[in-house]
Design a protein around this motif. Structure first.
Motif, PDB file in Angstrom:
ATOM      1  N   CYS A 183       0.579  -3.194   5.068  1.00  0.00           N
ATOM      2  CA  CYS A 183      -0.268  -4.162   4.377  1.00  0.00           C
ATOM      3  C   CYS A 183       0.201  -4.296   2.938  1.00  0.00           C
ATOM      4  CB  CYS A 183      -1.730  -3.730   4.424  1.00  0.00           C
ATOM      5  SG  CYS A 183      -2.872  -4.961   3.705  1.00  0.00           S
ATOM      6  N   GLU A 239       0.091   3.852   1.425  1.00  0.00           N
ATOM      7  CA  GLU A 239      -0.018   4.461   2.759  1.00  0.00           C
ATOM      8  C   GLU A 239       0.937   3.822   3.774  1.00  0.00           C
ATOM      9  OE1 GLU A 239      -2.471   3.280   0.931  1.00  0.00           O
ATOM     10  OE2 GLU A 239      -3.936   4.894   0.606  1.00  0.00           O
ATOM     11  N   ASN A 240       1.622   2.775   3.409  1.00  0.00           N
ATOM     12  CA  ASN A 240       2.514   2.100   4.360  1.00  0.00           C
ATOM     13  C   ASN A 240       3.584   3.048   4.899  1.00  0.00           C
ATOM     14  OD1 ASN A 240       1.259  -0.361   4.202  1.00  0.00           O
ATOM     15  ND2 ASN A 240       2.787  -1.337   2.883  1.00  0.00           N
ATOM     16  N   LEU A 258       1.025   1.801   7.766  1.00  0.00           N
ATOM     17  CA  LEU A 258      -0.351   2.250   8.024  1.00  0.00           C
ATOM     18  C   LEU A 258      -0.493   2.860   9.413  1.00  0.00           C
ATOM     19  CD1 LEU A 258      -2.301  -0.835   6.611  1.00  0.00           C
ATOM     20  CD2 LEU A 258      -1.600   1.239   5.393  1.00  0.00           C
ATOM     21  N   TYR A 315      -1.803  -8.232   6.288  1.00  0.00           N
ATOM     22  CA  TYR A 315      -1.379  -7.211   7.255  1.00  0.00           C
ATOM     23  C   TYR A 315      -0.176  -7.761   8.011  1.00  0.00           C
ATOM     24  CZ  TYR A 315      -5.506  -4.484   6.224  1.00  0.00           C
ATOM     25  OH  TYR A 315      -6.447  -3.719   5.576  1.00  0.00           O
ATOM     26  N   ARG A 359      -7.021   0.977   4.962  1.00  0.00           N
ATOM     27  CA  ARG A 359      -5.748   1.696   4.789  1.00  0.00           C
ATOM     28  C   ARG A 359      -5.563   2.814   5.814  1.00  0.00           C
ATOM     29  NH1 ARG A 359      -3.960   1.778  -1.252  1.00  0.00           N
ATOM     30  NH2 ARG A 359      -5.043  -0.018  -2.089  1.00  0.00           N
ATOM     31  N   TYR A 416       0.829  -1.205   0.000  1.00  0.00           N
ATOM     32  CA  TYR A 416       0.000   0.000   0.000  1.00  0.00           C
ATOM     33  C   TYR A 416       0.869   1.264   0.000  1.00  0.00           C
ATOM     34  CZ  TYR A 416      -4.290  -2.689   0.961  1.00  0.00           C
ATOM     35  OH  TYR A 416      -5.363  -3.539   0.893  1.00  0.00           O
ATOM     36  N   LYS A 418      -5.086  -9.785   1.383  1.00  0.00           N
ATOM     37  CA  LYS A 418      -4.565  -8.562   2.006  1.00  0.00           C
ATOM     38  C   LYS A 418      -3.805  -8.982   3.253  1.00  0.00           C
ATOM     39  CE  LYS A 418      -8.476  -5.854   0.343  1.00  0.00           C
ATOM     40  NZ  LYS A 418      -9.709  -5.137   0.704  1.00  0.00           N
TER      41      LYS A 418
END
Lengths: 352, 352
Positions: free
Chosen positions: A337, A8-9, A11, A327, A117, A6, A325
């Motif tokens: 993730c 956004e990592n 997260l 995590y 996210r 992701y 997905k």
């Protein structure tokens, strides 16, 4: 293996979590279990807090006093030759074969998200250490939903050893403890999400002191509280990426080919990767296949650098059709993730 | 403590047991469980056999091959610098933290007596190692009679670790295995002879590799096959006779004062003695009392000298009114019996 990390990592990082304890700082928000409830993605984070170090030559070690239930802090002079402080996670007394104190205390705390996210973190603890088997904290949860209830397995840390506790919730508001289900030394317990042939199964990871290694075993239960018929399931692989330590990661994923287990493995240099095995759908004590190569290795900066670097460590995955997905905790510090293709993981397996 | 050692001691020695295996010798007939059936005293002996050493610079190590079920022997040159042979019980590879082979293989064999002093030994094995969890043998049984069935707990030794198996017999002719009930590393499991408050209990002795010691825990069951709600029960006592290793010995003895457990303890010099604790009659997770001093220490020649000397190690007792007939292994070699007064043991306890 195609891995989509992701954007956004990470997260969640320690900076996102307000400490519960005065004069403590959050140093880890990682190794979270994950599940879904009422349209939300729920992460059950392991939050590690440590006393703020004001004096340069002092390390402070926290634990929960059994009598009072209160958090207690003890200061250790780093120049005191009785102690070995090279591992940042622990304080070891010289001449002893294992640690005497942890430098942080962990508890379990909830983070919630609509999109998987962006997460909001609950104010209080969800599962806080309690009793003489959790004096040094609770760590590394896994969640398995069974018949509408969410069962949580977690490491219970105390001077008596590291065992595995079981708790249950229906709403992620209140939680009920069900006792220690695997005595020391044990970690990395995942419950199968349904009975197989009338029996519940769990993967677990004992650590014998004498002969034997930190390998994956499987056990049976009729009620999730009591476990028996323990069998050895998965060995270490000398010389490979999973040569020194392995343990179940995400709870087993049911596929038409069998139960897919995504597990972690470490090598001599303490690099933690994620790998995959497949167990027989009707008899999960039978190992069908194992991937030669890891499905996820520490590559991103946040996976390489942190409190304890070069670590990807998953305690849960959400599966939607062909998308896994995954995590996972990174560097014993934060949460990330990545999405992988289920079919690609299954295709990477080597059948025995 | 008044201890009446039988004049016939040692009651059984290795010389009394014919080896099962060609070119093997019996080096131990010890650590027997004991019970009574149809007017007979039955001992379930741990018999240890080792390959006869014909060549001076060779040690032979035995194990059971899983595929064939056959006994296999491997020869190790004592001059090979890769091996450490200082402990007569094991072969250790240098640089490893634990042993790789045992120098003998143990199985369980029955001895029968009318008077509890003179025993006849059955020809074959009663419980012979089987499967991948018993490759290096089965050891140190305990017997608990529950509702007309005799439940046998025993150490199952394999390269995967040392765990505890359960088996059941009604007649000491045939026996049925019920699986491994405590995963590695664990030993010294005794079952309580009846349900307490509707629940079965067992004492067990995990050996954590990391934090924690070889101490006594208690667990719960509803069916004897599956165990949960593990709790820490009895710690080591630094500086005393039970400072380095403890474990349950005889299955718990019901008295009006509580459950009396006769346990073994070892000190820094590996001297094994027997001690006593008392648990609450209605809640055996509560420790009521502990004897400061051992109730039995190695004093007689046969207790001081043998394959592994200075050891008294009981796996069972017969109680008749105020007399406790304590059967015990001596020096990892032979069996002996001593009578003690129940009232005197109870009188030696210090209440907490």
């Amino acid at each position: 293996m195609n891995v989509y990390r992701y954007e956004e990592n990470p997260l969640i990082t320690p900076a996102d979590v307000r400490p519960l304890h005065e004069n403590f700082e959050v140093i880890g928000a990682f190794n979270a279990a994950v599940t879904e409830l009422d349209g939300e993605v729920i992460m059950l984070l392991r939050v590690a807090e440590r006393p703020i170090m004001e004096e340069p030559n002092m390390v402070k070690v926290p634990w929960i006093d059994v009598e009072s239930g209160k958090l207690t802090v003890h200061a250790i002079d780093t120049r005191d030759s009785r102690y070995d402080l090279r591992d940042p996670r622990v304080v070891q007394e010289r001449g002893k074969s294992t640690w005497s104190y942890l430098t942080s205390i962990s508890y379990l705390r909830i983070a919630r998200s609509k999109d998987g996210r962006h997460f909001d973190i609950d104010d209080g603890a969800f599962l806080y250490p309690s009793g003489n088997l959790e004096i040094f904290g609770v760590e590394d949860p896994r969640i398995t939903a069974i018949d509408g209830a969410y069962y949580i397995t977690y490491s219970a840390i105390s001077p008596a050893g590291v065992g595995v506790g079981l708790a249950v919730t229906r709403d992620f508001r209140s939680v009920e403890r069900m006792g220690m289900i695997f005595p020391p030394e044990n970690k990395d317990v995942v419950l199968f999400p349904e009975r197989v042939g009338g029996t519940y199964y769990a993967l677990h990871r004992p650590v014998p002191k004498g002969v034997g290694g930190p390998e994956i075993w499987i056990a049976e239960s009729q009620d999730l509280r009591h476990w028996g018929n323990h069998r050895h399931l998965l060995p270490l692989r000398p010389g490979q990426w999973d040569s020194t330590r392995i343990g179940a990661g995400a709870p087993p994923i049911k596929t038409p080919s069998g139960w897919l287990e995504l597990y972690h493995g470490a090598d001599e240099r303490n690099r933690y990767c994620m790998g995959a095995i497949l167990l027989d759908l009707n008899d999960p004590t039978k190992l069908l296949a194992r991937a030669e190569q890891p499905i996820l290795v520490p590559e991103a900066d946040y996976e390489r650098v942190g409190f304890f670097g070069d670590v990807v460590f998953s305690c849960g995955a959400l599966v939607s059709r062909d998308i896994v997905k995954l995590y996972y905790g990174v560097s014993d510090t934060s949460m990330a993730c990545a999405e992988l293709r289920l079919s690609e993981i299954l295709g990477a397996l080597t059948y025995l």
